[in-house]
Design a protein around this motif. Sequence first.
Motif, PDB file in Angstrom:
ATOM      1  N   ARG A  99      18.607  -8.027 -14.820  1.00 28.04           N
ATOM      2  CA  ARG A  99      20.205  -7.599 -15.467  1.00 28.04           C
ATOM      3  C   ARG A  99      21.237  -8.884 -15.138  1.00 28.04           C
ATOM      4  O   ARG A  99      22.029  -9.060 -15.893  1.00 28.04           O
ATOM      5  N   LYS A 100      21.029  -9.466 -14.061  1.00 22.70           N
ATOM      6  CA  LYS A 100      21.772 -10.476 -13.505  1.00 22.70           C
ATOM      7  C   LYS A 100      21.340 -11.987 -13.919  1.00 22.70           C
ATOM      8  O   LYS A 100      21.820 -12.867 -13.465  1.00 22.70           O
ATOM      9  N   CYS A 101      20.344 -11.882 -14.795  1.00 21.36           N
ATOM     10  CA  CYS A 101      19.742 -13.077 -15.542  1.00 21.36           C
ATOM     11  C   CYS A 101      19.073 -14.103 -14.508  1.00 21.36           C
ATOM     12  O   CYS A 101      18.960 -15.313 -14.504  1.00 21.36           O
ATOM     13  N   TYR A 102      18.507 -13.322 -13.305  1.00 20.21           N
ATOM     14  CA  TYR A 102      17.451 -14.191 -12.799  1.00 20.21           C
ATOM     15  C   TYR A 102      16.279 -14.454 -13.448  1.00 20.21           C
ATOM     16  O   TYR A 102      15.873 -13.540 -13.949  1.00 20.21           O
ATOM     17  N   GLY A 103      15.506 -15.361 -13.086  1.00 18.25           N
ATOM     18  CA  GLY A 103      14.545 -15.708 -14.046  1.00 18.25           C
ATOM     19  C   GLY A 103      13.258 -14.950 -13.420  1.00 18.25           C
ATOM     20  O   GLY A 103      12.378 -14.801 -14.111  1.00 18.25           O
ATOM     21  N   SER A 104      13.180 -14.753 -12.018  1.00 17.54           N
ATOM     22  CA  SER A 104      12.000 -14.262 -11.421  1.00 17.54           C
ATOM     23  C   SER A 104      12.206 -13.511 -10.194  1.00 17.54           C
ATOM     24  O   SER A 104      13.383 -13.913  -9.484  1.00 17.54           O
ATOM     25  N   VAL A 105      11.576 -12.898  -9.896  1.00 17.31           N
ATOM     26  CA  VAL A 105      11.296 -12.213  -8.514  1.00 17.31           C
ATOM     27  C   VAL A 105      10.597 -12.422  -7.585  1.00 17.31           C
ATOM     28  O   VAL A 105       9.217 -12.859  -7.834  1.00 17.31           O
ATOM     29  N   VAL A 106      10.395 -12.596  -6.218  1.00 16.20           N
ATOM     30  CA  VAL A 106       9.484 -12.520  -5.404  1.00 16.20           C
ATOM     31  C   VAL A 106       9.050 -11.357  -4.570  1.00 16.20           C
ATOM     32  O   VAL A 106      10.020 -10.806  -3.897  1.00 16.20           O
ATOM     33  N   LEU A 107       7.930 -10.677  -4.627  1.00 15.72           N
ATOM     34  CA  LEU A 107       7.680  -9.612  -3.846  1.00 15.72           C
ATOM     35  C   LEU A 107       7.074 -10.086  -2.673  1.00 15.72           C
ATOM     36  O   LEU A 107       5.844 -10.574  -2.575  1.00 15.72           O
ATOM     37  N   GLN A 108       7.367  -9.988  -1.502  1.00 19.20           N
ATOM     38  CA  GLN A 108       6.844 -10.186  -0.143  1.00 19.20           C
ATOM     39  C   GLN A 108       6.638  -9.172   0.841  1.00 19.20           C
ATOM     40  O   GLN A 108       7.567  -8.185   0.618  1.00 19.20           O
ATOM     41  N   ALA A 109       5.791  -9.217   1.804  1.00 24.89           N
ATOM     42  CA  ALA A 109       5.564  -7.808   2.461  1.00 24.89           C
ATOM     43  C   ALA A 109       4.603  -8.471   3.535  1.00 24.89           C
ATOM     44  O   ALA A 109       3.947  -9.889   3.660  1.00 24.89           O
ATOM     45  N   GLY A 110       4.461  -7.931   4.800  1.00 23.53           N
ATOM     46  CA  GLY A 110       3.451  -8.055   5.690  1.00 23.53           C
ATOM     47  C   GLY A 110       2.128  -7.698   4.924  1.00 23.53           C
ATOM     48  O   GLY A 110       2.015  -7.065   4.081  1.00 23.53           O
ATOM     49  N   GLU A 111       1.146  -8.434   5.674  1.00 25.81           N
ATOM     50  CA  GLU A 111      -0.180  -8.393   5.066  1.00 25.81           C
ATOM     51  C   GLU A 111      -0.839  -7.014   5.333  1.00 25.81           C
ATOM     52  O   GLU A 111      -1.233  -6.639   6.241  1.00 25.81           O
ATOM     53  N   ARG A 112      -1.385  -6.421   4.142  1.00 21.35           N
ATOM     54  CA  ARG A 112      -2.170  -5.158   4.042  1.00 21.35           C
ATOM     55  C   ARG A 112      -3.259  -5.347   3.310  1.00 21.35           C
ATOM     56  O   ARG A 112      -3.105  -5.931   1.987  1.00 21.35           O
ATOM     57  N   ARG A 113      -4.651  -4.861   3.345  1.00 20.89           N
ATOM     58  CA  ARG A 113      -5.766  -5.045   2.585  1.00 20.89           C
ATOM     59  C   ARG A 113      -6.150  -3.517   1.980  1.00 20.89           C
ATOM     60  O   ARG A 113      -7.384  -3.905   1.582  1.00 20.89           O
ATOM     61  N   ASP A 114      -5.551  -2.663   2.313  1.00 21.45           N
ATOM     62  CA  ASP A 114      -6.128  -1.321   1.866  1.00 21.45           C
ATOM     63  C   ASP A 114      -6.000  -1.102   0.489  1.00 21.45           C
ATOM     64  O   ASP A 114      -5.036  -1.657  -0.134  1.00 21.45           O
ATOM     65  N   ASP A 115      -6.655  -0.017  -0.190  1.00 23.08           N
ATOM     66  CA  ASP A 115      -6.624   0.143  -1.479  1.00 23.08           C
ATOM     67  C   ASP A 115      -5.490   0.790  -1.849  1.00 23.08           C
ATOM     68  O   ASP A 115      -4.883   0.509  -3.114  1.00 23.08           O
ATOM     69  N   GLU A 116      -4.678   1.623  -1.006  1.00 23.43           N
ATOM     70  CA  GLU A 116      -3.405   2.147  -1.419  1.00 23.43           C
ATOM     71  C   GLU A 116      -2.363   0.928  -1.763  1.00 23.43           C
ATOM     72  O   GLU A 116      -1.440   1.142  -2.509  1.00 23.43           O
ATOM     73  N   PHE A 117      -2.261   0.095  -0.875  1.00 21.91           N
ATOM     74  CA  PHE A 117      -1.371  -0.907  -1.028  1.00 21.91           C
ATOM     75  C   PHE A 117      -1.526  -1.903  -2.280  1.00 21.91           C
ATOM     76  O   PHE A 117      -0.837  -2.254  -3.181  1.00 21.91           O
ATOM     77  N   ALA A 118      -3.135  -2.215  -2.585  1.00 18.06           N
ATOM     78  CA  ALA A 118      -3.347  -2.837  -3.605  1.00 18.06           C
ATOM     79  C   ALA A 118      -2.936  -2.157  -4.845  1.00 18.06           C
ATOM     80  O   ALA A 118      -2.263  -2.893  -5.916  1.00 18.06           O
ATOM     81  N   GLY A 119      -3.059  -0.941  -5.073  1.00 18.64           N
ATOM     82  CA  GLY A 119      -2.499  -0.014  -6.053  1.00 18.64           C
ATOM     83  C   GLY A 119      -1.196  -0.145  -6.358  1.00 18.64           C
ATOM     84  O   GLY A 119      -0.621  -0.109  -7.346  1.00 18.64           O
ATOM     85  N   PHE A 120      -0.454   0.072  -5.100  1.00 18.20           N
ATOM     86  CA  PHE A 120       1.117  -0.006  -5.013  1.00 18.20           C
ATOM     87  C   PHE A 120       1.319  -1.126  -5.756  1.00 18.20           C
ATOM     88  O   PHE A 120       2.616  -1.168  -6.761  1.00 18.20           O
ATOM     89  N   ILE A 121       0.930  -2.096  -5.337  1.00 21.12           N
ATOM     90  CA  ILE A 121       1.402  -3.620  -5.834  1.00 21.12           C
ATOM     91  C   ILE A 121       1.086  -3.825  -7.480  1.00 21.12           C
ATOM     92  O   ILE A 121       1.975  -3.852  -8.288  1.00 21.12           O
TER      93      ILE A 121
END
Length: 367
Positions: A99-121
Amino acid sequence: MWRDILSKIKSLPDSVTAPDLAELLSLDDPEYTKCLFRDAYMIKEKNVGKVVYLRGLIEISNICEQDCYYCGIRRGNKSVNRFVMTEEEVIEAALWAWRKCYGSVVLQAGERRDDEFAGFIENVVREIKLRSNGKLGVTLSLGEQDEAVYRRWFDAGAHRYLLRIETSEKEFFKTIHPGGQEFESRLNCLKILRKTGYQVGTGVMIGLPFQSAQSLAGDIMFFKAMDIDMLGMGPYIPHHGTPLAARVDDYTPEARFNMTLRMIALCRLLMPGINIASTTALQALNPYGREMGLKAGANVIMPNITPGKYRQDYELYPGKPCVSDTPDECGECLTRRVKSIGETIGVGEWGDSPHAVARKKGVEVYG
């Protein structure tokens, strides 16, 4: 002589060697520095323009499976108040950026490799694309993952991925990571990301203990050989909750800052069409750090749009600026900073690098 090397970079870039770059990185002569930044800015203006692209940064979680010796949210730092944003919180932050006319976002987090996190993203990315009518670009910076997970996220709508190599030297990589974190794994992930279809970004920390100009020169050669699309580099800032902080030598904050600017400039000269971020860590060491990064050749900045209640707990390094700012305040401040040096914001643009666009079309991207 530095003038000869700069001339070679401009006229015969493929003939430039790591020793050439190490010599330029080691110099701290005012006349040389002025010429380096002038040349880099001219190349930036010619190839990517005087347009700065915004990437709204959303720090979605500080839970991390890894124990990197330099990182404030490492698994072994027991003083961290851990958090995970809800799916709706992440989506709402992203839609605020749209809505503020940013062209894109970056989703950043600590590293997780579990299925729950993969599905969340996967769910978050898919919903962001759906609710923004496909108009908001999504970059991910979520560490090493299996190829199938990278594919799930790409198919959901993410199109850029930042995975910093941190150092291109295998043995040096071992000194800043515990056993179990392997250089070959990081390198393989970068190759998988490219194969999957992402625009690929990487980068290094600058000013690590025992890091040499020769090592950084090798990093630049690595970036070029990997045909990267974007760079995220920043000065190393020691965190008290990490083992590496106890090994800091006499490489001063000012030296780290100046070396980072030289790295940005040389990367711009050798890779004219890539995206290069002017990182928040530069501003942590100098009040005008991000502007100086842009003047040295960078063309991307990342306003922090993480909800305020989470910001102070995502402390990769101490002294992080803008922690108490609202997303509106952060965006407005960075817009003023960009305009103060005569540049403009790429309103509503994804800001894909010319390098990535050219590579996708199958044309020559260097040389």
